[in-house]
Write a protein that holds these residues in place. Structure first.
Motif, PDB file in Angstrom:
ATOM      1  N   UNK A 470       0.821  -1.221   0.000  1.00 32.44           N
ATOM      2  CA  UNK A 470       0.000   0.000   0.000  1.00 32.44           C
ATOM      3  C   UNK A 470       0.850   1.264   0.000  1.00 32.44           C
ATOM      4  N   UNK A 471       1.978   1.262   0.678  1.00 31.61           N
ATOM      5  CA  UNK A 471       2.797   2.471   0.727  1.00 31.61           C
ATOM      6  C   UNK A 471       3.345   2.823  -0.651  1.00 31.61           C
ATOM      7  N   UNK A 472       3.795   1.814  -1.397  1.00 26.87           N
ATOM      8  CA  UNK A 472       4.335   2.100  -2.732  1.00 26.87           C
ATOM      9  C   UNK A 472       3.229   2.549  -3.686  1.00 26.87           C
ATOM     10  N   UNK A 473       2.016   2.010  -3.524  1.00 24.20           N
ATOM     11  CA  UNK A 473       0.893   2.446  -4.352  1.00 24.20           C
ATOM     12  C   UNK A 473       0.526   3.886  -4.017  1.00 24.20           C
ATOM     13  N   UNK A 476       3.071   6.159  -5.596  1.00 28.38           N
ATOM     14  CA  UNK A 476       2.861   6.318  -7.038  1.00 28.38           C
ATOM     15  C   UNK A 476       1.691   7.250  -7.324  1.00 28.38           C
ATOM     16  N   UNK A 477       0.633   7.146  -6.523  1.00 26.73           N
ATOM     17  CA  UNK A 477      -0.519   8.029  -6.706  1.00 26.73           C
ATOM     18  C   UNK A 477      -0.139   9.487  -6.427  1.00 26.73           C
ATOM     19  N   UNK A 478       0.647   9.705  -5.401  1.00 24.97           N
ATOM     20  CA  UNK A 478       1.059  11.070  -5.076  1.00 24.97           C
ATOM     21  C   UNK A 478       1.978  11.647  -6.156  1.00 24.97           C
ATOM     22  N   UNK A 479       2.837  10.805  -6.730  1.00 28.93           N
ATOM     23  CA  UNK A 479       3.671  11.266  -7.837  1.00 28.93           C
ATOM     24  C   UNK A 479       2.821  11.654  -9.038  1.00 28.93           C
ATOM     25  N   UNK A 480       1.665  10.986  -9.169  1.00 29.94           N
ATOM     26  CA  UNK A 480       0.763  11.285 -10.286  1.00 29.94           C
ATOM     27  C   UNK A 480      -0.103  12.509 -10.014  1.00 29.94           C
ATOM     28  N   UNK A 481       0.034  13.105  -8.830  1.00 24.02           N
ATOM     29  CA  UNK A 481      -0.687  14.333  -8.554  1.00 24.02           C
ATOM     30  C   UNK A 481      -1.710  14.253  -7.438  1.00 24.02           C
ATOM     31  N   UNK A 482      -1.983  13.054  -6.911  1.00 20.17           N
ATOM     32  CA  UNK A 482      -2.937  12.930  -5.803  1.00 20.17           C
ATOM     33  C   UNK A 482      -2.272  13.390  -4.513  1.00 20.17           C
ATOM     34  N   UNK A 483      -2.975  14.199  -3.760  1.00 22.73           N
ATOM     35  CA  UNK A 483      -2.464  14.607  -2.461  1.00 22.73           C
ATOM     36  C   UNK A 483      -3.185  13.876  -1.327  1.00 22.73           C
ATOM     37  N   UNK A 484      -4.299  13.264  -1.641  1.00 22.20           N
ATOM     38  CA  UNK A 484      -5.102  12.568  -0.635  1.00 22.20           C
ATOM     39  C   UNK A 484      -5.516  11.222  -1.211  1.00 22.20           C
ATOM     40  N   UNK A 497      -5.432   3.073 -11.979  1.00 18.16           N
ATOM     41  CA  UNK A 497      -5.215   2.729 -10.573  1.00 18.16           C
ATOM     42  C   UNK A 497      -5.374   1.231 -10.341  1.00 18.16           C
ATOM     43  N   UNK A 498      -6.393   0.638 -10.965  1.00 17.44           N
ATOM     44  CA  UNK A 498      -6.613  -0.801 -10.792  1.00 17.44           C
ATOM     45  C   UNK A 498      -5.492  -1.605 -11.421  1.00 17.44           C
ATOM     46  N   UNK A 499      -5.010  -1.183 -12.595  1.00 19.28           N
ATOM     47  CA  UNK A 499      -3.905  -1.897 -13.251  1.00 19.28           C
ATOM     48  C   UNK A 499      -2.655  -1.882 -12.379  1.00 19.28           C
ATOM     49  N   UNK A 500      -2.387  -0.742 -11.745  1.00 19.02           N
ATOM     50  CA  UNK A 500      -1.227  -0.656 -10.851  1.00 19.02           C
ATOM     51  C   UNK A 500      -1.402  -1.603  -9.662  1.00 19.02           C
ATOM     52  N   UNK A 546     -10.547   5.057  -2.582  1.00 14.48           N
ATOM     53  CA  UNK A 546      -9.454   5.243  -1.638  1.00 14.48           C
ATOM     54  C   UNK A 546      -8.656   3.940  -1.610  1.00 14.48           C
ATOM     55  N   UNK A 547      -7.450   3.981  -1.055  1.00 14.19           N
ATOM     56  CA  UNK A 547      -6.571   2.803  -1.101  1.00 14.19           C
ATOM     57  C   UNK A 547      -6.616   1.973   0.173  1.00 14.19           C
ATOM     58  N   UNK A 548      -7.389   2.393   1.162  1.00 13.59           N
ATOM     59  CA  UNK A 548      -7.340   1.740   2.469  1.00 13.59           C
ATOM     60  C   UNK A 548      -7.792   0.284   2.434  1.00 13.59           C
ATOM     61  N   UNK A 549      -8.723  -0.064   1.526  1.00 10.68           N
ATOM     62  CA  UNK A 549      -9.130  -1.453   1.414  1.00 10.68           C
ATOM     63  C   UNK A 549      -9.256  -1.799  -0.057  1.00 10.68           C
TER      64      UNK A 549
END
Length: 562
Positions: A470-473, A476-484, A497-500, A546-549
């Motif tokens: 989850x941390x690496x995902x 990657x999301x934050x590098x793509x511009x997501x802050x939350x 996101x699903x492919x990643x 969200x990525x939590x689950x």
């Protein structure tokens, strides 16, 4: 595109190398592939707490182990993240769905508010509460012989999102904790309480405290419905609890009401947790149907594991375990030799130096699996991490030892103690209750196979995703511009996101499915046979933005080894 190609090439090379090693250099013994299918002989109608997999899909999966067809509402009735469910449509569906011979497990928060997140924010004034009471009485009148197991969640200490000032929210949390200490008769700083109160507006405090008063009034009505038999059983859960706070004042008031009405724990039960409650109620129902009342030994090689209070909990691990055991109709055994199940608690906190105790834990579990006569019981492993990272859990150490994970009765290591303990106990108890029944060979194999499938779901999600990936995902999301990462735009970026996610978990699965830990045979107790998993495939996606689950289903391929 080049990065995707390189990643796919790496997956292919790893898979080919592992296949060559295992099947050419170390060929497996002859296997007889089987596809056991569990007969679902009875139905349970479920109104989930919300649409997340732990609240819905886990209950469906556990039902298959028990031979229960868990019927769930259509998607159009259900909540989706911050969008509440359609409560009127849900109530209409439930009334029509129930049939003679069914059992009902229902979330009050879903029926009244449209889900857990909605319950944290929405109001339910007296007229809406009374309408729900009327509905529940009508449900009982329409289905007089059907057991109705209801559960409701106490509000958590964290303020509602409508109170959005950062400083004011911090002050409210601290204020609530001090008020809770004062109510418990403990020493507290009155000057600090006054200082915090001055930072909170009258409107925000009224909103915050009013939510607890409203919920207390609702719970009084639910307890009365349990007393008069409208509800067969009521479970009240404490979500994201802390040792002291205004939520605990409400909890103490409800406990007093239950005692005054003379309600037993079989009628009304208070527990810590939320997401796992439907699973535990299903396990209690399955055990009751089977006449199975498990005696559970609570074990830990780390002296502090039982007494450690993990994040988001108001009490220690052992207290939670004892609660869940009683909730599913079991008792706590003094020692493994006196038990039907052993619940092993691993609750590591690297700040306290508990990592050194993992070797002893691995030795204990290895001895249990290698010589089950030493404990005489199946072992369910609860694998908790204080900091939610891949270094603290016990599982990586076990995998490094080629420990036969398949021989565990259950595994769970989700982020909160109550979720993990409730899930592990429910899975193990349901499997043992089913195995205690007279089953033919096909059904016995199906029980073992469904239990193994649920166990592997938990390993892949609770460890490989939530601790390792989850941390690496998120990075990657934050590098793509997501802050939350709790507010993803899955409407436009679902495929990416699903492919990643799938690429990450597929790589973990390729490595894991060729390990001795996964390929170790495990017994089918009623037949004397052994099953083994010779292949494992996964399907995964994000159920909410969200990525939590994650939504995760594994497809193990089974074979008889003897």
């Amino acid at each position: 595109m080049n990065r995707i190609f390189r990643a796919l090439l790496l997956v292919f090379v790893l898979a080919a190398a592992l296949a060559f090693y295992h099947f050419i250099l170390h060929p497996a013994a002859a296997l007889t592939p089987v596809s056991p299918v569990r007969t679902l002989s009875s139905r349970v109608v479920l109104v989930p707490l919300d649409s997340r997999p732990p609240c819905r899909q886990h209950v469906v999966d556990l039902g298959r182990i028990a031979g229960l067809d868990v019927v769930t509402p259509p998607a159009e009735c259900m909540d989706y993240y911050s969008q509440p469910g359609d409560t009127k449509a849900m109530q209409d569906w439930l009334m029509a769905a129930v049939q003679p011979g069914d059992a009902v497990i229902l979330s009050i928060d879903q029926l009244l508010y449209g889900g857990l997140l909605a319950a944290r924010e929405k109001q339910a004034p007296e007229d809406l509460q009374d309408a729900l009471v009327h509905y529940l009485r009508a449900l009982r009148a329409a289905h007089p012989g059907v057991p109705i197991y209801a559960f409701s969640i106490l509000p958590r200490l964290t303020p509602q999102d409508t109170i959005d000032g950062y400083d004011e929210r911090r002050a409210l949390i601290a204020y609530s904790r001090l008020v809770g200490r004062k109510a418990a008769g403990l020493a507290m700083d009155e000057d600090e309480l006054a200082r915090l109160r001055a930072k909170i507006s009258d409107q925000s405090l009224a909103t915050y405290e009013g939510h607890f008063r409203e919920n207390a009034a609702l719970n009084e009505k639910l307890v009365a419905l349990t007393k008069d038999g409208t509800l067969t059983r009521l479970v009240l859960g404490q979500d994201d609890g802390e040792p002291y706070g205004i939520p605990n004042i409400e909890k103490a008031t409800i406990q007093q009401t239950m005692a005054e009405l003379g309600l037993t724990e079989q009628q009304c039960f208070l527990t810590h947790g939320a997401d796992e409650i439907a699973q535990t109620l299903l396990a209690a129902y399955a055990c009751e149907r089977a006449g199975y009342h498990p005696r559970v030994a609570i074990a830990a090689t780390d002296p502090k594991a039982k007494t450690r209070v993990m994040p988001y909990m108001a009490v220690d691990c052992e207290t939670v375990a004892e609660e869940k055991i009683r909730l599913l109709g079991g008792t706590v055994a003094d020692a493994p030799k006196d038990a039907d199940l052993t619940l092993f608690l691993s609750a590591n906190d690297s700040d306290e130096g508990s990592m050194d105790t993992r070797q002893a834990a691995a030795d204990f579990l290895t001895a249990c699996v290698a010589s089950p006569d030493k404990t005489g019981t199946p072992v369910a492993l609860v694998d908790l991490s204080k900091h939610f990272d891949a270094a603290e859990p016990l599982l990586p150490l076990l995998l490094g030892r080629d420990f036969p994970v398949t021989r565990l009765a259950a595994y769970a290591g989700w982020n909160t103690t109550s979720n993990a303990i409730g899930t592990a106990l429910s899975a193990a108890a349901i499997c043992e209750a089913a195995a205690a029944q007279p089953l033919d060979a096909d059904e016995a194999r199906a029980v073992a196979a469904e239990s193994a499938r649920f166990l592997q779901n938990r390993v892949l999600e609770d460890y490989f995703y939530l601790k390792a990936d989850i941390d690496s995902i998120n990075h990657a999301l934050k590098k793509a511009g997501y802050r939350n990462t709790s507010d993803l735009d899955l409407e436009h970026n679902h495929r990416w996101a699903t492919a990643m996610l799938q690429k990450k978990l597929q790589l973990q699965t390729i490595l894991y499915k060729h390990s001795k830990s996964l390929r170790a045979p495990f017994p089918v107790p009623q037949t004397g046979e052994e099953l083994a998993i010779y292949d494992l495939r996964t399907d995964t996606s994000f159920p909410w933005p969200r990525t939590f689950e994650i939504y995760l289903e594994t497809e193990p391929y089974f074979a008889l080894t003897k």
